[in-house]
Write a protein that holds these residues in place. Structure first.
Motif, PDB file in Angstrom:
ATOM      1  N   PRO A 228      42.013  33.552  30.588  1.00  0.00           N
ATOM      2  CA  PRO A 228      41.277  34.556  31.372  1.00  0.00           C
ATOM      3  C   PRO A 228      42.209  35.305  32.322  1.00  0.00           C
ATOM      4  N   LEU A 229      41.956  36.597  32.477  1.00  0.00           N
ATOM      5  CA  LEU A 229      42.761  37.445  33.361  1.00  0.00           C
ATOM      6  C   LEU A 229      41.895  38.001  34.496  1.00  0.00           C
ATOM      7  N   GLY A 230      41.030  37.152  35.028  1.00  0.00           N
ATOM      8  CA  GLY A 230      40.160  37.580  36.106  1.00  0.00           C
ATOM      9  C   GLY A 230      39.183  38.636  35.640  1.00  0.00           C
ATOM     10  N   SER A 231      39.083  39.719  36.406  1.00  0.00           N
ATOM     11  CA  SER A 231      38.144  40.795  36.062  1.00  0.00           C
ATOM     12  C   SER A 231      38.699  41.718  34.986  1.00  0.00           C
ATOM     13  N   ASP A 232      39.923  41.455  34.508  1.00  0.00           N
ATOM     14  CA  ASP A 232      40.570  42.330  33.529  1.00  0.00           C
ATOM     15  C   ASP A 232      40.459  41.829  32.095  1.00  0.00           C
ATOM     16  N   GLY A 233      39.540  40.892  31.834  1.00  0.00           N
ATOM     17  CA  GLY A 233      39.369  40.404  30.473  1.00  0.00           C
ATOM     18  C   GLY A 233      40.125  39.119  30.235  1.00  0.00           C
ATOM     19  N   ALA A 234      40.747  39.004  29.059  1.00  0.00           N
ATOM     20  CA  ALA A 234      41.440  37.761  28.712  1.00  0.00           C
ATOM     21  C   ALA A 234      42.518  38.049  27.681  1.00  0.00           C
ATOM     22  N   LEU A 235      43.441  37.120  27.603  1.00  0.00           N
ATOM     23  CA  LEU A 235      44.538  37.189  26.642  1.00  0.00           C
ATOM     24  C   LEU A 235      44.293  36.121  25.578  1.00  0.00           C
ATOM     25  N   ARG A 236      44.263  36.537  24.321  1.00  0.00           N
ATOM     26  CA  ARG A 236      44.163  35.607  23.202  1.00  0.00           C
ATOM     27  C   ARG A 236      45.567  35.489  22.625  1.00  0.00           C
TER      28      ARG A 236
END
Length: 444
Positions: free
Chosen positions: A334-342
């Protein structure tokens, strides 16, 4: 099994990554790190220069956020086909999907050569009812060309309010021209486990691995055991054909249901300290009944973990054709409010230490079945990880191509299923069939 395994793994990997970064920062005074760091900053400055030039001089005003998002996606997709950036919306959609209910068409897709490629349609969804097939290419959505879109953009266009229609333009190998398929969007409730009685045999189909899978499987085994009766129950068929995978912890839980101790799977990352091993608890909910696992070229990831674990423990006979070969671990960061990294962070290994990546699981008993239309038109229907552009290479040895993923809709035409039924009924003999024989070698 504890259903927080996947989340714990993701967080654990994130913390390990942070620790590694911290260690490197402690050694920035050394010449090697200083040189590497200097080169990295030079490349980042180049990116900044290009970004500013695009903003200032492009023929039309640009969307800064979109530029950055596409740059991140370009970086990640250059690594392998399974690493990607998820916008906040995409991340929320993924979380909903793993809970087993979401809106859409019911189709697993990936991106290949700039268009959307069908991995598999999900059972009993608009996509399966429209007869979309693995290896189909979707080139347009409602007349809009996909080329130039990200996978997230294309998926967003395919989603929409329930009962609204969408038209997909499909290119299929063996067909001379593209054709349109009209589908009506629906609430996709993925009941990942379906089952029925085949005489004195329990047939269980696992379509994916979401948060409900392990519980539904245990309920299926309990119901079938009661329906058939302990004295008559000859065994179980576990059908994971065209199962694209899902949650790691659910694959572990499903394997644990059948294995009476020992390793189920291990994951090995870039650093030795990242290695994790997952072990089974004592107890087999089938009481040692014979199991036949069905796989094909559409069986990927979590389904390959289960098939590999049961095969290595000699707990089940694997039947069908070689699986997809998707043996890499994707950690959701998770990248906070900026989505996420898969991000691909590790490879899977079976209990015997076999890497699944770009090789797949070879069945104990090979039973092929080809789509009659494909055979007539002499078109190639095989799919596999090793055919994906930019895939993570096999760790050692030769990479293996995938196999057919065709499963007939009518049971009487399903050679793989009928072969398994005959084995369990004793109507067919095969030296590779384990029957009730199991080995404790792996458990020790």
């Amino acid at each position: 099994m504890n259903k927080s395994v996947f989340a714990g793994f993701a967080v654990g990997t994130f913390l390990s990554f942070a620790a590694v970064i911290g260690m490197k920062q402690g050694f920035l005074d050394t010449p090697a790190y200083a040189a590497s760091d200097s080169n990295t900053y030079r490349q980042l400055n180049l990116f900044g220069d290009v970004f500013e030039r695009v903003r200032a001089d492009y023929v039309e005003p640009t969307d800064d956020a979109k530029l950055v998002e596409n740059a991140i996606n370009g970086m990640l997709t250059s690594l392998d086909p399974h690493s990607s950036y998820m916008t906040p919306k995409t991340f929320r959609d993924m979380q909903v999907q793993t809970r087993g209910e979401f809106g859409g068409l019911g189709i697993e897709v990936t991106m290949e050569n700039g268009v959307v490629k069908v991995v598999t349609p999900i059972d009993d969804t608009p996509a399966s009812r429209a007869n979309l097939r693995p290896n189909d290419y979707i080139t347009h959505i409602d007349g809009t060309q996909i080329l130039g879109m990200t996978l997230s953009d294309a998926v967003d266009k395919m989603r929409g309010p329930v009962d609204t229609e969408v038209t997909l333009t499909v290119v299929r190998k063996g067909e001379e021209e593209a054709f349109d398929v009209k589908l009506k969007r629906d609430i996709i409730t993925i009941k990942s486990v379906k089952y029925n009685r085949e005489g004195d045999i329990g047939y269980i189909r696992i379509t994916s691995f979401n948060e409900q899978t392990s519980d539904l499987l245990e309920q299926a085994i309990s119901d079938l055991s009661k329906q058939i009766g302990p004295s008559r129950l000859k065994g179980f068929i576990l059908d994971m054909r065209n199962n694209p995978g899902g949650l790691l912890d659910q694959a572990i839980s499903v394997s644990d249901d059948f294995i009476d101790g020992g390793e189920i799977v291990s994951t090995r990352g870039r650093h030795a300290e990242d290695t994790q091993r997952y072990n089974a608890r004592s107890g087999d909910i089938t009481n040692g009944r014979p199991i036949i696992v069905l796989v094909n070229g559409g069986s990927a990831s979590a389904s390959e973990i289960v098939a590999g674990a049961l095969q290595d423990h000699r707990r089940a006979t694997v039947l069908g054709t070689r699986s997809f070969g998707k043996g890499s671990v994707q950690t959701i960061i998770p990248l906070g409010s900026d989505g996420a990294l898969r991000l691909t962070t590790a490879r899977y290994y079976t209990p015997a230490g076999r890497s699944i990546q770009a090789k797949g699981i070879d069945p104990d008993i090979i039973v092929t079945q080809t789509d009659p239309e494909a055979k007539e038109k002499k078109k190639q229907t095989s799919i596999g990880e090793s055919t994906l552009p930019g895939h993570l290479a096999a760790e050692e040895g030769d990479e293996m191509a995938g196999s057919d993923s065709f499963v007939p809709k009518d049971k009487k035409d399903d050679k793989q299923l009928l072969y398994a039924i005959d084995l369990l009924n004793g109507a067919r003999k095969d030296a590779a069939y384990l029957g009730g024989r199991t080995s404790s070698a792996m458990a020790n």
